[in-house]
Design an enzyme around this catalytic site. Structure first.
Site, PDB file in Angstrom:
ATOM      1  N   ASP A  85     -24.987   6.846  -2.314  1.00 64.94           N
ATOM      2  CA  ASP A  85     -25.275   5.576  -3.013  1.00 64.94           C
ATOM      3  C   ASP A  85     -26.194   4.809  -2.386  1.00 64.94           C
ATOM      4  O   ASP A  85     -26.168   4.520  -0.895  1.00 64.94           O
ATOM      5  CB  ASP A  85     -23.934   4.653  -3.088  1.00 64.94           C
ATOM      6  CG  ASP A  85     -24.286   3.745  -4.254  1.00 64.94           C
ATOM      7  OD1 ASP A  85     -25.062   3.223  -4.390  1.00 64.94           O
ATOM      8  OD2 ASP A  85     -23.050   3.117  -4.909  1.00 64.94           O
ATOM      9  N   GLU A 206     -49.424   9.705 -30.130  1.00 59.48           N
ATOM     10  CA  GLU A 206     -48.274  10.455 -30.124  1.00 59.48           C
ATOM     11  C   GLU A 206     -47.777  11.028 -31.317  1.00 59.48           C
ATOM     12  O   GLU A 206     -47.579  10.106 -32.107  1.00 59.48           O
ATOM     13  CB  GLU A 206     -47.506   9.961 -28.771  1.00 59.48           C
ATOM     14  CG  GLU A 206     -48.142   9.884 -27.461  1.00 59.48           C
ATOM     15  CD  GLU A 206     -47.306   9.388 -26.421  1.00 59.48           C
ATOM     16  OE1 GLU A 206     -47.330   9.734 -25.375  1.00 59.48           O
ATOM     17  OE2 GLU A 206     -46.423   8.487 -26.780  1.00 59.48           O
ATOM     18  N   HIS A 230     -51.382   2.589 -18.138  1.00 59.37           N
ATOM     19  CA  HIS A 230     -52.136   3.746 -18.094  1.00 59.37           C
ATOM     20  C   HIS A 230     -53.497   3.483 -18.966  1.00 59.37           C
ATOM     21  O   HIS A 230     -54.608   3.700 -18.660  1.00 59.37           O
ATOM     22  CB  HIS A 230     -51.530   4.683 -19.382  1.00 59.37           C
ATOM     23  CG  HIS A 230     -50.231   5.176 -18.818  1.00 59.37           C
ATOM     24  ND1 HIS A 230     -49.727   5.283 -17.469  1.00 59.37           N
ATOM     25  CD2 HIS A 230     -49.019   5.625 -19.591  1.00 59.37           C
ATOM     26  CE1 HIS A 230     -48.656   5.418 -17.421  1.00 59.37           C
ATOM     27  NE2 HIS A 230     -48.213   5.896 -18.511  1.00 59.37           N
ATOM     28  N   LYS A 316     -46.350   5.498 -31.291  1.00 56.13           N
ATOM     29  CA  LYS A 316     -45.371   6.902 -31.263  1.00 56.13           C
ATOM     30  C   LYS A 316     -45.397   7.366 -32.798  1.00 56.13           C
ATOM     31  O   LYS A 316     -45.675   6.221 -33.733  1.00 56.13           O
ATOM     32  CB  LYS A 316     -44.080   6.717 -30.786  1.00 56.13           C
ATOM     33  CG  LYS A 316     -44.107   6.037 -29.260  1.00 56.13           C
ATOM     34  CD  LYS A 316     -43.917   7.166 -28.400  1.00 56.13           C
ATOM     35  CE  LYS A 316     -43.648   6.765 -26.931  1.00 56.13           C
ATOM     36  NZ  LYS A 316     -43.940   7.691 -25.983  1.00 56.13           N
TER      37      LYS A 316
HETATM   38  C1  BG6 Z   1     -45.270   7.698 -19.970  1.00 56.76           C
HETATM   39  C2  BG6 Z   1     -44.708   6.796 -21.194  1.00 56.76           C
HETATM   40  O1  BG6 Z   1     -45.357   6.721 -18.871  1.00 56.76           O
HETATM   41  O2  BG6 Z   1     -46.303   8.348 -20.570  1.00 56.76           O
HETATM   42  C3  BG6 Z   1     -44.364   7.810 -22.350  1.00 56.76           C
HETATM   43  O3  BG6 Z   1     -43.521   6.187 -20.757  1.00 56.76           O
HETATM   44  C4  BG6 Z   1     -45.638   8.482 -22.666  1.00 56.76           C
HETATM   45  O4  BG6 Z   1     -43.703   6.982 -23.544  1.00 56.76           O
HETATM   46  C5  BG6 Z   1     -46.188   9.298 -21.595  1.00 56.76           C
HETATM   47  O5  BG6 Z   1     -45.398   9.389 -23.580  1.00 56.76           O
HETATM   48  C6  BG6 Z   1     -47.345   9.855 -21.842  1.00 56.76           C
HETATM   49  O6  BG6 Z   1     -47.814  10.553 -20.615  1.00 56.76           O
HETATM   50  P1  BG6 Z   1     -48.360  12.122 -20.969  1.00 56.76           P
HETATM   51  O7  BG6 Z   1     -48.653  12.429 -19.448  1.00 56.76           O
HETATM   52  O8  BG6 Z   1     -47.434  12.901 -21.436  1.00 56.76           O
HETATM   53  O9  BG6 Z   1     -49.573  11.851 -21.868  1.00 56.76           O
END
Ligand code: BG6
Length: 460
Positions: A85, A206, A230, A316
């Site tokens: 833990d 996505e 990102h 999404k």
């Molecule tokens: C993650 C998010 O940080 O990045 C996700 O939590 C997202 O929701 C993902 O789908 C996208 O990353 P990649 O590398 O699959 O384009």
């Protein structure tokens, strides 16, 4: 020069991220001879070393089509487990015994951020915070205040140079390539100013929904999940001035300067959306107002970009999965060929899937008259450059080597939270959209009445 790691300690070794991304990335590093140090996994589990080694094999086989048994064997042989833990000091005493005397350790926290402080304290209590780096996964905070509070917890034991904050988009080669394309080519950089560029469009789409991540996603939403981290990092690479040198902190200084110039978002230039059916996802709160889509216009108040809007959308359950940047150039001063308003000048930087660059040019249609038609001039990077490395391969290689270039510095994280602050948790219901469409109707004209530039389909 940074000290290279002598041992990799992976907290959360039994978790989802380790299974899907980290263990396959470690396999690739062993394959290329970039990982030759012991790996100590830490987790609260009843597994032993053998069980962990078979988990390593399962994870690698699930992610990589043709596995070399000898490479896998080398990775398995390097892996050991310390079970316990994180709240129990005994776990860290056991870890201290497992770390070779005098070794420089790279501690990687693939655990929820709520545990970062506990693990950092535990490591420090047994002397493992010295001669070490600490690598932490996103999200870094829930807003500016919580990011600062988290940083203060870690700063008790670690200096900024010891702290590596993961943003896996910084490990994506096509994202880093933005810098090389921009600053290694005289063709690109002179165009990259308000004089020639009308606007930018950034799309992170996505085609899948939130699926089994309901409770995580509902507490964050699109802005926290992908925009604050990102996409603002991508925007910084896209728009920053040339760094003084290629050194990590010169790059990070240039990104920070750019983000300082990005105006705090104005909610009247933002469209939030939620796909129909989201509220039925397990883990999502009844009546949740969390967004699964956002489109926003950013303004950069500096010499180079004043008056050039950056339209960004992410979501999404959209029609495709793609990460794409389009620079729309200003039209030539006079429409000599009868195409007023139809200038095709565009530069598309496709970051995924199928990275590449496309210049859309107008050329004369064969036959009589000067009739211009659009032609794409495209380079597909996979075809010309071969397979790129996965983000986690770069992240682990750099964390072990001690190169911070592809990790987020605290000052850029703070700016990013400042920029998105007005659109976090507005408490109002987002506009609805049907899965498989481009988000709410109101977002269609965010860049102007002409709408968004049409996206070519992603490469398979
Ligand atoms: C993650 C998010 O940080 O990045 C996700 O939590 C997202 O929701 C993902 O789908 C996208 O990353 P990649 O590398 O699959 O384009």
């Amino acid at each position: 020069m940074s000290t290279p790691g002598d041992v990799l300690v992976l907290f959360g070794v039994t978790g989802d991220l380790a299974r899907k991304k980290i263990l396959p990335a470690l396999y690739r590093l062993v394959e290329r001879g970039e990982l030759a140090v012991p790996v100590i996994g830490v987790a609260l589990t009843d597994w032993d070393d053998d069980k962990l080694r078979s988990h390593v094999a399962d994870s690698v086989h699930a992610a990589i089509p043709s596995v070399d048994a000898a490479v896998l064997g080398r990775l398995q042989a390097s892996v050991h487990l310390v079970a316990g833990d994180y709240a129990d000091p005994g776990t860290f005493t056991a870890l201290a015994k497992a770390v070779p005397e005098g070794a420089f350790a790279v501690h990687y926290l693939a655990v929820p951020p709520s545990l970062f402080g506990t693990v950092a304290d535990g490591l420090a209590a047994v002397g493992l915070a010295e001669r070490a780096r600490l690598v932490v996964e996103k999200p870094f905070g829930h807003d500016l205040a919580s990011a600062r509070a988290l940083d203060a917890l870690l700063a008790k034991h670690y200096s900024e140079s010891q702290l590596f904050r993961v943003d896996h988009f910084l490990g994506k080669e096509p994202v880093e390539d933005l810098l090389v394309l921009r600053f290694a080519n005289t063709l690109m950089e002179p165009l990259w100013t308000r004089q020639w560029i009308d606007r930018f469009e950034i799309t992170m789409a996505e085609d899948f929904d939130v699926a089994d991540r309901g409770s995580f996603y509902d507490s964050v939403g699109t802005v926290r999940d992908v925009v604050q981290n990102h996409l603002l990092q991508v925007m910084a690479y896209l728009l920053m001035d040339a760094p003084l040198t290629d050194a990590a902190d010169d790059q990070r200084d240039a990104k920070h300067t750019l983000l300082r110039a990005v105006r705090t978002l104005d909610p009247s230039e933002v469209v939030r959306g939620q796909y129909a059916g989201y509220l039925d996802t397990p883990g999502v709160a009844a009546g949740s107002t969390t967004e699964t889509y956002v489109a926003a216009t950013f303004h950069v108040d500096n010499w180079r970009w004043s008056g050039v809007p950056v339209h960004l959308r992410a979501g999404k359950a959209l029609p495709v999965t793609v990460l794409d940047v389009v620079a729309v150039l200003k039209p030539p001063p006079r429409p000599l060929f009868g195409v007023a308003g139809a200038s095709a000048d565009r530069i598309r930087l496709r970051l995924q899937a199928g990275a590449g660059v496309t210049f859309t040019l107008l050329a004369k249609r064969p036959g009589g008259g000067d009739v211009p038609v659009e032609i794409p001039v495209t380079a597909d990077f996979r075809q010309v450059l071969g397979t790129m490395h996965e983000p986690y391969e770069r992240i682990f290689a750099d964390a072990l080597a001690g190169d911070p270039a592809h990790f987020a510095r605290m000052d850029t994280i703070e700016e990013a939270w400042r920029i998105v602050a007005p659109i976090l948790d507005p408490g109002t219901a987002p506009a609805g959209y049907e899965p498989g469409t481009w988000g709410p109707a109101a977002a269609a004209t965010l860049p102007g009445p002409q709408g968004w530039v049409e996206l070519p389909p992603p490469a398979r």
